[in-house]
Scaffold this motif. Structure first.
Motif, short mmCIF file in Angstrom:
data_model
loop_
_atom_site.label_atom_id
_atom_site.label_comp_id
_atom_site.label_asym_id
_atom_site.label_seq_id
_atom_site.Cartn_x
_atom_site.Cartn_y
_atom_site.Cartn_z
N ALA A 193 50.56 69.91 0.25
CA ALA A 193 51.71 69.02 0.25
C ALA A 193 52.50 69.12 -1.06
CB ALA A 193 51.26 67.58 0.50
N LYS A 194 51.77 69.25 -2.17
CA LYS A 194 52.44 69.43 -3.47
C LYS A 194 53.23 70.74 -3.49
CE LYS A 194 51.19 65.97 -6.24
NZ LYS A 194 52.14 65.16 -7.02
N TRP A 195 52.59 71.80 -3.00
CA TRP A 195 53.27 73.10 -2.96
C TRP A 195 54.52 73.02 -2.08
CZ3 TRP A 195 54.40 76.21 1.23
CH2 TRP A 195 54.90 77.49 0.92
N ARG A 196 54.38 72.40 -0.92
CA ARG A 196 55.51 72.32 0.01
C ARG A 196 56.66 71.52 -0.60
NH1 ARG A 196 57.55 69.55 4.52
NH2 ARG A 196 58.17 70.98 6.18
N GLY A 197 56.34 70.37 -1.21
CA GLY A 197 57.39 69.58 -1.84
C GLY A 197 58.06 70.31 -2.98
N TYR A 198 57.26 71.07 -3.74
CA TYR A 198 57.80 71.83 -4.86
C TYR A 198 58.77 72.90 -4.37
CZ TYR A 198 57.72 74.66 -9.16
OH TYR A 198 58.07 75.36 -10.28
N MET A 199 58.39 73.63 -3.31
CA MET A 199 59.24 74.71 -2.80
C MET A 199 60.51 74.16 -2.16
SD MET A 199 57.53 77.16 -3.88
CE MET A 199 58.73 78.37 -3.31
N ILE A 200 60.43 73.03 -1.46
CA ILE A 200 61.63 72.43 -0.87
C ILE A 200 62.59 72.00 -1.97
CG2 ILE A 200 62.47 70.43 0.43
CD1 ILE A 200 59.97 70.64 2.16
N LYS A 201 62.05 71.40 -3.02
CA LYS A 201 62.88 70.97 -4.14
C LYS A 201 63.52 72.17 -4.84
CE LYS A 201 62.67 68.03 -8.27
NZ LYS A 201 61.77 67.23 -9.15
N LYS A 202 62.78 73.25 -4.93
CA LYS A 202 63.30 74.46 -5.56
C LYS A 202 64.43 75.06 -4.73
CE LYS A 202 61.84 78.97 -7.35
NZ LYS A 202 60.69 79.88 -7.58
N LYS A 203 64.28 75.06 -3.41
CA LYS A 203 65.34 75.59 -2.54
C LYS A 203 66.61 74.76 -2.66
CE LYS A 203 64.31 76.88 1.65
NZ LYS A 203 64.67 78.32 1.65
N LYS A 204 66.45 73.45 -2.75
CA LYS A 204 67.63 72.58 -2.90
C LYS A 204 68.32 72.79 -4.24
CE LYS A 204 66.08 68.85 0.17
NZ LYS A 204 65.71 67.41 0.25
N ALA A 205 67.53 73.19 -5.24
CA ALA A 205 68.11 73.43 -6.57
C ALA A 205 68.70 74.83 -6.70
CB ALA A 205 67.03 73.22 -7.64
N GLY A 206 68.79 75.56 -5.58
CA GLY A 206 69.39 76.89 -5.61
C GLY A 206 68.47 77.96 -6.12
N PRO A 246 60.30 85.71 0.29
CA PRO A 246 61.11 84.55 0.73
C PRO A 246 60.96 84.27 2.22
CG PRO A 246 62.37 85.94 -0.77
CD PRO A 246 61.09 86.69 -0.47
N GLN A 247 60.81 85.35 3.02
CA GLN A 247 60.65 85.14 4.47
C GLN A 247 59.32 84.44 4.77
OE1 GLN A 247 61.43 88.03 3.00
NE2 GLN A 247 63.61 88.24 3.60
N ALA A 248 58.27 84.81 4.03
CA ALA A 248 56.96 84.18 4.25
C ALA A 248 56.99 82.71 3.84
CB ALA A 248 55.89 84.92 3.47
N LEU A 253 57.06 76.98 5.44
CA LEU A 253 57.74 75.68 5.39
C LEU A 253 58.18 75.22 6.77
CD1 LEU A 253 59.97 76.09 2.19
CD2 LEU A 253 57.85 74.81 2.40
N SER A 254 58.51 76.17 7.65
CA SER A 254 59.02 75.81 8.97
C SER A 254 57.94 75.21 9.87
CB SER A 254 59.62 77.03 9.65
OG SER A 254 58.61 77.99 9.93
#
Length: 369
Positions: A193-206, A246-248, A253-254
């Protein structure tokens, strides 16, 4: 049976009259949980009944009865059936009979649990006192009450405020330290869950690392101090995510936040970086918890070194003082100041005797002076 057992029933709650000598749940032949499932079987249980008779007759009722008993027998808790509607709100001891409230869905059970935890639910207990021999010899005369110690009302505060329950839960948490968990321990699903939240936040930050963007990353370690656990997590995520394309990452995440579904997806994947992801999370979990345990031990050692003179003085002082408020100091029988003169309290342990009954255990010599 239902009319005698069910006290209240609506879409949110059901209140029953729990008989004595009946456990709440578990691998026992008869429990409250199994009784409710028998009276109100969920659709998954009814769907399995292979009874083609449309008329309600003695044979179809008997087959339904036998099927329900067979289906309920292996169940031990509410998580065994996905559509189990009953949720535990509070508990009554094995030997205790009385009103038991159960929730019919998570939201209702959660609201009621908070009410019980905050002591907003009012409960009244009735104890039946029996004596061996002639009942006329029960010592409920004037001398009986006058001989009891009278305690201030504050003596009952630890019981009423729930502080004793908090102490018990704290002790239970300490007792699990030797079983692989400790304060700050994170299981695999929490690390994911930490990893997932981190990656989603990173994607939103460009694509920019969120912690670096905030100027926070690894600041404590640069100053020569022990890195905090947020920095440790950030470092682990970056080091273990480097081999993912990035695809993985988008594929992982999906799937959603369920670690169980992610593991199933990875086990069935033919891609090397995807099928190896569960073992990567396992390695992250191990490294993070090792770091947390080391940091906790170092902090505890520093505190003990800093506070050693204070603790030593306090220990010497405690040897000369009596405990101010301790449940072990409560006498077996006592009265509370300013309450009715013919009322009294019993503080006693409950033990199981040989025949399966539970009796209150009070040393007669310690009960009264």
């Amino acid at each position: 049976v239902i009319s005698r057992l069910i006290i209240y029933n609506d879409d949110n709650y059901i209140a029953i009259h729990k008989p004595a000598d009946l456990r709440m749940d578990g691998p026992h032949r008869a429990t409250v949980h199994k009784l409710l499932l028998y009276l109100y079987p969920p659709p998954s249980m009814l769907h399995k009944i292979k009874d083609q008779d449309t008329a309600v007759n003695e044979m179809s009722c008997q087959r339904r009865h036998e099927h329900l008993l067979e289906s309920i027998a292996p169940l031990t808790n509410t998580s065994d059936l996905k559509d189990d509607p009953f949720r535990t709100v509070h508990q009554l001891d094995y030997a205790t009979s009385g009103v038991l409230l159960m929730g019919k869905h998570r939201k209702a059970a959660g609201a009621a649990c908070i009410s019980f935890q905050e002591r907003r639910a009012k409960k009244t207990y009735v104890a039946v006192v029996t004596a061996n021999g002639n009942s006329n010899e029960l010592p409920f005369g004037k001398d009986f009450f006058e001989s009891m110690p009278i305690l201030p009302e504050s003596s009952l505060k630890p019981w009423a405020a729930g502080s004793l329950e908090k102490q018990y839960r704290k002790k239970r948490r300490r007792d699990t330290d030797g079983k692989g968990t400790f304060n700050g321990y994170m299981p695999e699903h929490a690390i994911f869950a930490k990893w997932r939240g981190y990656m989603i936040k990173k994607k939103k930050a460009g694509g920019v690392d969120a912690n670096k963007r905030d100027g926070k990353f690894d600041a404590s370690s640069k100053n020569g101090k022990q890195p905090n656990q947020d920095d440790v997590m950030s470092q682990l995520i970056q080091s273990t995510t480097q081999h993912l394309t990035p695809q993985a990452i988008d594929e992982l995440l999906s799937i959603g936040p369920s670690w169980k579904k992610v593991k199933t997806h990875c086990d069935n994947s033919a891609k090397d970086d995807i099928c190896s992801w569960p073992s990567t999370i396992q390695r992250m979990t191990k490294e993070y918890n090792q770091s947390t345990a080391a940091a906790t031990a170092a902090t505890t050692e520093d505190e003990q070194t800093t506070n050693q003179p204070v603790h030593k003085a306090k220990a010497n002082d405690d040897e000369t003082k009596q405990p101010e408020s301790s449940t072990s100091a409560l006498p077996p029988l006592f009265r509370i100041q300013n309450e009715e003169c013919d009322s009294f309290y019993i503080c006693a342990s409950i033990g199981e005797v040989g025949d399966g009954r539970f009796d209150v255990l009070v040393d007669p010599s310690a009960a009264l002076p």
